[in-house]
Design an enzyme around this catalytic site. Structure first.
Site, mmCIF file in Angstrom:
data_model
loop_
_atom_site.group_PDB
_atom_site.id
_atom_site.type_symbol
_atom_site.label_atom_id
_atom_site.label_comp_id
_atom_site.label_asym_id
_atom_site.label_seq_id
_atom_site.Cartn_x
_atom_site.Cartn_y
_atom_site.Cartn_z
ATOM 1 N N LYS A 123 40.095 22.199 -6.016
ATOM 2 C CA LYS A 123 38.915 23.007 -6.367
ATOM 3 C C LYS A 123 38.958 24.350 -5.645
ATOM 4 C CE LYS A 123 35.543 19.426 -7.530
ATOM 5 N NZ LYS A 123 34.555 18.527 -6.912
ATOM 6 N N LYS A 207 49.683 21.381 19.521
ATOM 7 C CA LYS A 207 49.979 19.959 19.344
ATOM 8 C C LYS A 207 51.381 19.816 18.737
ATOM 9 C CE LYS A 207 48.664 16.325 16.000
ATOM 10 N NZ LYS A 207 49.776 15.939 15.300
ATOM 11 N N LYS A 210 55.464 18.014 13.248
ATOM 12 C CA LYS A 210 56.539 18.444 12.354
ATOM 13 C C LYS A 210 56.119 19.673 11.562
ATOM 14 C CE LYS A 210 57.728 14.121 11.561
ATOM 15 N NZ LYS A 210 57.609 12.937 10.713
#
Ligand code: ADP
Ligand code: TRP
Length: 356
Positions: A123, A207, A210
């Site tokens: 959306k 943090k 990957k």
């Protein structure tokens, strides 16, 4: 098996999504291995049907599935104790999905975080709400409930993002038990963060993830490991200056792999001054090497010898199917279908049995 004081059943599913980093190890893999070792029965499976919703390259799906098995074995999973299998080797799981569908309101799937996130994203981008949403993603919670319920699981170690799935699983088990009869145990979740504590930072201080590309993979050769450790971002304080260890990426990573004495020694050296970043990086490299050099060799051996992995996974599937067939047979009988051939209903339940 039930010689252990805690005779509960622990179950974890791992989606094959590429090689793990040391944050995944501390935050998810090590706690799950510990939990498995502490409990009477433990199951760990490769959630390849779940991965299939997103991975449409057969070579990648196959290779990534092997990677999961090799990874957990290399990091200490004992396949004699913990039943290790591929979800797709247990045909009773998708069959149980069919039974659960009959008692699961569509609205439950509509409320699933994973589905809602996909719709919100569509959306926001001005696309059709369901663009690129396949039925696998939409019904993800049903398959996950079947994974868990089929093994009569007590405890599922999960990250925060998975809690809703366990709540849905309890809902579905409840609908089924109330509509028919008490077939399924209601599982509980155990939050990984409760076991593991803080998140590990990546080499840039955000943090470790990957998706940020700031991670240190678990299975790499020593030279690559050293190179990544040397890339860790530091400020320009000189070795003799006092430094706050708690604001220091090297120290934070080190504390997860060093002994309490080693950690205390580095904390003091940083606080007092006299510990340079180069020295600290060497120490971090040493503890990472101590932790992962052996497992990396085992991992590489498994990946070069898929037959060994197949044998372990086949044996695991045979063990997992035993409980899967018992549970499915009970569920089939509860709704008014035939039980499975060769599976005997629990004594005293007065259920019809089919001849094998
Ligand atoms: P990534 O962010 O690298 O894609 P995932 O989201 O696939 O990692 O995380 C898989 C599991 O690993 C999560 O359940 C989480 O508990 C753990 N985990 C991920 N990153 C970290 C981290 N930096 N520190 C501690 N645990 C982590
Ligand atoms: N949904 C989990 C994830 O994305 C993987 C998974 C599938 C799972 N089935 C499970 C985890 C059953 C625990 C129990 O990480």
């Amino acid at each position: 098996m039930s010689a252990l004081p805690n005779a509960k059943t622990v179950l974890t599913g791992v989606k094959p999504t590429g090689a793990p980093h040391i944050g995944n190890y501390i935050g998810a893999i090590r706690p799950a291995l510990r939990l498995a070792a502490e409990h009477g029965r433990s199951y760990l499976f490769i959630a390849d049907y779940h991965a299939l919703n997103a991975v449409h390259d057969p070579k990648i799906l196959r290779e990534d599935s092997y990677q999961v098995a090799a990874c957990w074995l290399a990091l200490g999973l004992n396949p004699e104790k913990t039943v290790l299998y591929r979800q797709s080797d247990i045909p009773e799981i998708p069959e149980l999905v069919t039974l659960l569908c009959a008692v699961t309101p569509k609205g439950l799937m509509d409320r699933s975080h994973a589905y809602k996130a996909a719709v919100d994203k569509n959306k926001a981008e001005g696309r059709d709400a369901d663009a690129d949403v396949n039925m696998g993603l939409y019904t993800y919670p049903l398959l996950m409930a079947a994974d868990i319920l089929i093994a009569q699981t007590d405890i599922v170690p999960v990250g925060k993002d998975q809690v809703q799935h366990i709540e849905f699983t309890r809902d579905m088990a409840g609908y089924f038990n109330n509509t028919f009869k008490n077939v399924f145990k209601l599982p509980n979740y155990q939050l990984e963060s409760g076991v593991a504590g803080a998140l590990l930072p990546g080499v840039d201080g955000r943090k470790m993830s990957k998706s940020y590309g700031n991670h240190i993979p678990v299975f790499i050769d020593s030279a690559a490991r050293r190179k990544l450790v040397m890339k860790i971002v530091t400020d320009s304080k000189r070795p003799e200056e006092a430094k706050n260890p708690d604001e220091n990426i090297i120290f934070q990573l080190y504390s997860h792999f060093a002994t309490p004495e080693e950690t205390m020694a580095m904390r003091e050296a940083f606080t007092k001054g006299g510990m340079g970043y180069g020295d600290a990086k060497q120490k971090l490299y040493d503890v990472l090497e101590r932790e992962f050099e052996g497992p990396t060799k085992i991992y590489n051996d498994y990946m070069a010898n898929k037959k060994k992995l197949d044998d372990i996974l086949d044996a695991g599937a045979a063990r997992a199917r035993k409980i899967a067939r018992e549970t499915l047979s009970k569920a089939r009988e509860a709704v008014g279908l035939n039980g499975l051939p060769g599976v005997h209903a629990a004594a005293g339940e007065g259920q019809l049995q089919r001849k094998a």
